[in-house]
Write a protein that holds these residues in place. Sequence first.
Motif, mmCIF file in Angstrom:
data_model
loop_
_atom_site.group_PDB
_atom_site.id
_atom_site.type_symbol
_atom_site.label_atom_id
_atom_site.label_comp_id
_atom_site.label_asym_id
_atom_site.label_seq_id
_atom_site.Cartn_x
_atom_site.Cartn_y
_atom_site.Cartn_z
ATOM 1 N N VAL A 148 30.878 46.017 34.470
ATOM 2 C CA VAL A 148 30.231 47.747 34.996
ATOM 3 C C VAL A 148 29.312 47.496 34.347
ATOM 4 C CG1 VAL A 148 31.021 49.816 35.687
ATOM 5 C CG2 VAL A 148 32.731 48.536 36.085
ATOM 6 N N SER A 149 28.524 47.952 34.925
ATOM 7 C CA SER A 149 26.825 48.494 34.602
ATOM 8 C C SER A 149 26.477 50.083 35.268
ATOM 9 C CB SER A 149 26.298 47.743 35.266
ATOM 10 O OG SER A 149 24.857 48.279 34.518
ATOM 11 N N GLY A 150 26.305 50.945 34.527
ATOM 12 C CA GLY A 150 26.047 52.402 35.113
ATOM 13 C C GLY A 150 27.318 53.587 34.794
ATOM 14 N N ASP A 151 27.469 54.750 34.508
ATOM 15 C CA ASP A 151 27.997 55.691 35.258
ATOM 16 C C ASP A 151 28.217 56.404 36.263
ATOM 17 O OD1 ASP A 151 25.576 56.969 35.201
ATOM 18 O OD2 ASP A 151 25.314 57.933 34.040
ATOM 19 N N SER A 152 27.959 55.907 37.211
ATOM 20 C CA SER A 152 28.606 56.876 38.805
ATOM 21 C C SER A 152 29.947 56.434 39.160
ATOM 22 C CB SER A 152 27.368 55.910 39.992
ATOM 23 O OG SER A 152 28.213 54.791 40.908
ATOM 24 N N MET A 153 30.416 56.102 38.352
ATOM 25 C CA MET A 153 32.277 56.068 39.106
ATOM 26 C C MET A 153 32.443 56.936 37.082
ATOM 27 S SD MET A 153 32.449 55.321 41.633
ATOM 28 C CE MET A 153 34.512 54.777 42.004
ATOM 29 N N ILE A 154 32.795 57.289 36.462
ATOM 30 C CA ILE A 154 32.882 57.975 35.455
ATOM 31 C C ILE A 154 34.289 58.713 35.624
ATOM 32 C CG2 ILE A 154 31.260 57.403 34.000
ATOM 33 C CD1 ILE A 154 29.986 60.254 34.285
ATOM 34 N N GLU A 155 33.841 59.429 36.074
ATOM 35 C CA GLU A 155 34.772 60.150 36.999
ATOM 36 C C GLU A 155 36.274 59.677 37.816
ATOM 37 O OE1 GLU A 155 33.219 63.512 39.970
ATOM 38 O OE2 GLU A 155 31.170 64.091 38.181
ATOM 39 N N ALA A 156 36.434 59.113 37.740
ATOM 40 C CA ALA A 156 37.353 58.596 38.170
ATOM 41 C C ALA A 156 37.312 56.847 37.212
ATOM 42 C CB ALA A 156 36.725 57.048 39.786
ATOM 43 N N GLY A 157 37.257 57.264 35.663
ATOM 44 C CA GLY A 157 37.586 56.664 34.686
ATOM 45 C C GLY A 157 36.660 55.229 34.121
ATOM 46 N N ILE A 158 35.685 54.653 35.068
ATOM 47 C CA ILE A 158 35.325 53.879 34.895
ATOM 48 C C ILE A 158 33.782 53.762 34.144
ATOM 49 C CG2 ILE A 158 34.515 51.912 36.527
ATOM 50 C CD1 ILE A 158 35.811 52.813 38.608
ATOM 51 N N LEU A 159 33.422 53.352 33.433
ATOM 52 C CA LEU A 159 32.985 53.300 32.105
ATOM 53 C C LEU A 159 32.517 52.678 32.230
ATOM 54 C CD1 LEU A 159 34.521 55.317 29.630
ATOM 55 C CD2 LEU A 159 33.920 56.402 31.382
ATOM 56 N N ASP A 160 30.344 52.729 31.833
ATOM 57 C CA ASP A 160 30.104 51.115 31.431
ATOM 58 C C ASP A 160 30.344 50.512 30.633
ATOM 59 O OD1 ASP A 160 26.916 49.961 31.684
ATOM 60 O OD2 ASP A 160 27.087 50.570 29.159
ATOM 61 N N GLY A 161 29.711 49.301 30.774
ATOM 62 C CA GLY A 161 30.963 48.499 30.018
ATOM 63 C C GLY A 161 32.043 47.820 30.024
ATOM 64 N N ASP A 162 32.625 48.659 30.572
ATOM 65 C CA ASP A 162 34.194 47.783 31.635
ATOM 66 C C ASP A 162 34.627 46.662 32.204
ATOM 67 O OD1 ASP A 162 35.202 50.263 30.023
ATOM 68 O OD2 ASP A 162 35.951 51.297 32.203
ATOM 69 N N PHE A 163 35.712 46.370 32.508
ATOM 70 C CA PHE A 163 35.267 45.080 33.310
ATOM 71 C C PHE A 163 36.519 45.405 34.479
ATOM 72 C CE2 PHE A 163 34.961 42.820 29.196
ATOM 73 C CZ PHE A 163 33.904 42.088 29.392
ATOM 74 N N ALA A 164 35.987 46.021 35.267
ATOM 75 C CA ALA A 164 36.563 46.014 36.706
ATOM 76 C C ALA A 164 37.708 44.534 36.825
ATOM 77 C CB ALA A 164 36.094 46.006 37.588
ATOM 78 N N LEU A 165 38.929 44.526 37.452
ATOM 79 C CA LEU A 165 38.934 43.585 37.879
ATOM 80 C C LEU A 165 39.175 43.509 39.384
ATOM 81 C CD1 LEU A 165 41.878 43.787 34.904
ATOM 82 C CD2 LEU A 165 40.400 42.700 35.234
ATOM 83 N N VAL A 166 39.382 42.609 40.492
ATOM 84 C CA VAL A 166 39.218 43.471 41.822
ATOM 85 C C VAL A 166 40.057 41.510 42.213
ATOM 86 C CG1 VAL A 166 37.487 43.028 43.393
ATOM 87 C CG2 VAL A 166 36.629 43.291 41.158
ATOM 88 N N LYS A 167 40.543 42.517 43.145
ATOM 89 C CA LYS A 167 41.463 41.656 44.621
ATOM 90 C C LYS A 167 40.373 41.501 45.519
ATOM 91 C CE LYS A 167 45.584 41.479 47.375
ATOM 92 N NZ LYS A 167 46.695 42.017 47.461
ATOM 93 N N ARG A 168 40.266 39.631 45.528
ATOM 94 C CA ARG A 168 39.507 39.412 46.422
ATOM 95 C C ARG A 168 40.472 39.879 48.054
ATOM 96 N NH1 ARG A 168 35.688 35.825 45.564
ATOM 97 N NH2 ARG A 168 36.250 34.848 44.300
ATOM 98 N N THR A 169 39.273 40.120 49.016
ATOM 99 C CA THR A 169 39.733 40.588 50.304
ATOM 100 C C THR A 169 38.600 41.253 50.563
ATOM 101 O OG1 THR A 169 40.919 42.220 51.434
ATOM 102 C CG2 THR A 169 40.310 43.374 49.554
ATOM 103 N N ASN A 170 38.633 41.267 53.002
ATOM 104 C CA ASN A 170 37.571 41.936 53.431
ATOM 105 C C ASN A 170 37.510 42.540 53.394
ATOM 106 O OD1 ASN A 170 36.836 38.461 53.576
ATOM 107 N ND2 ASN A 170 36.093 39.371 53.350
ATOM 108 N N HIS A 171 39.178 43.258 53.316
ATOM 109 C CA HIS A 171 40.085 44.382 54.622
ATOM 110 C C HIS A 171 40.169 46.002 53.418
ATOM 111 C CE1 HIS A 171 40.387 42.198 57.726
ATOM 112 N NE2 HIS A 171 40.203 41.432 56.967
ATOM 113 N N ALA A 172 39.689 47.072 53.217
ATOM 114 C CA ALA A 172 40.165 47.762 52.935
ATOM 115 C C ALA A 172 40.188 49.791 53.691
ATOM 116 C CB ALA A 172 39.038 48.613 51.267
ATOM 117 N N ARG A 173 40.685 50.143 52.469
ATOM 118 C CA ARG A 173 41.063 51.771 53.437
ATOM 119 C C ARG A 173 40.007 53.084 53.150
ATOM 120 N NH1 ARG A 173 46.453 49.631 52.551
ATOM 121 N NH2 ARG A 173 46.726 52.025 50.547
#
Length: 232
Positions: A148-173
């Motif tokens: 992760v680069s940036g701080d636009s998701m900090i209120e969701a607890g996602i900080l700059d330098g974190d590693f986002a673990l992503v499930k591969r999918t083409n669909h989301a709600r």
Amino acid sequence: MLTRKQHELLRFIQTRLEESGISPSFEEMKEALDLKSKSGVHRLISALEERGFIRRLPNRARALEVLRQPEDSGTAPSRAAAANANEGTGLVPPSRSAPAPVPANDVIEIPLHGRIAAGVPIEALEGQSMLPVPAALLGSGEHYALEVSGDSMIEAGILDGDFALVKRTNHARDGEIIVALIRGEEATLKYLRRENGMVRLDPANAAYEPQIYGSDEVEVQGKLAGLLRRYN
């Protein structure tokens, strides 16, 4: 025939897997068999693996699976025996019980595909490295990681330098945090919203404005499954 120590180790591994679903550590195996060093455990495991009694699970650290038991052991094999046993091999018949849980101490290596913006979209980079991740953080399906680069998701607890673990999918709600590929070139991590035929990518930081695109400009590349954070 197995040696006494090989037989003891095989039985110990099988018992621990049945009780907790967790492979014993080399230190635990050393103590259980009253060995003087871990090198003795390594030799025993290699011998059992060569003879087809156990296997090391690929891309996982410290994860063993019992494939079969000696015919006189009286111990049912693990879930792998059902997939590996063939008629006439002399293997113990497979257990009919429920599959053993995935060992909680498993570590799985998933692709690390560069950095992703949690602010203004940046180019999605394709990396060649792998990131070891505790299996307990991932569910079913195929996963990859992004830094992760940036701080636009900090209120969701996602900080700059974190590693986002992503499930591969083409669909989301609506309301899910997704990896959005914008115009086929840039990627960003945002909340997904759809309204009036448009796609709105919402930040989790009051300092940033939502990003609005046509539905044909945004492609869902995956959804957030977990986070890893390093403390230096």
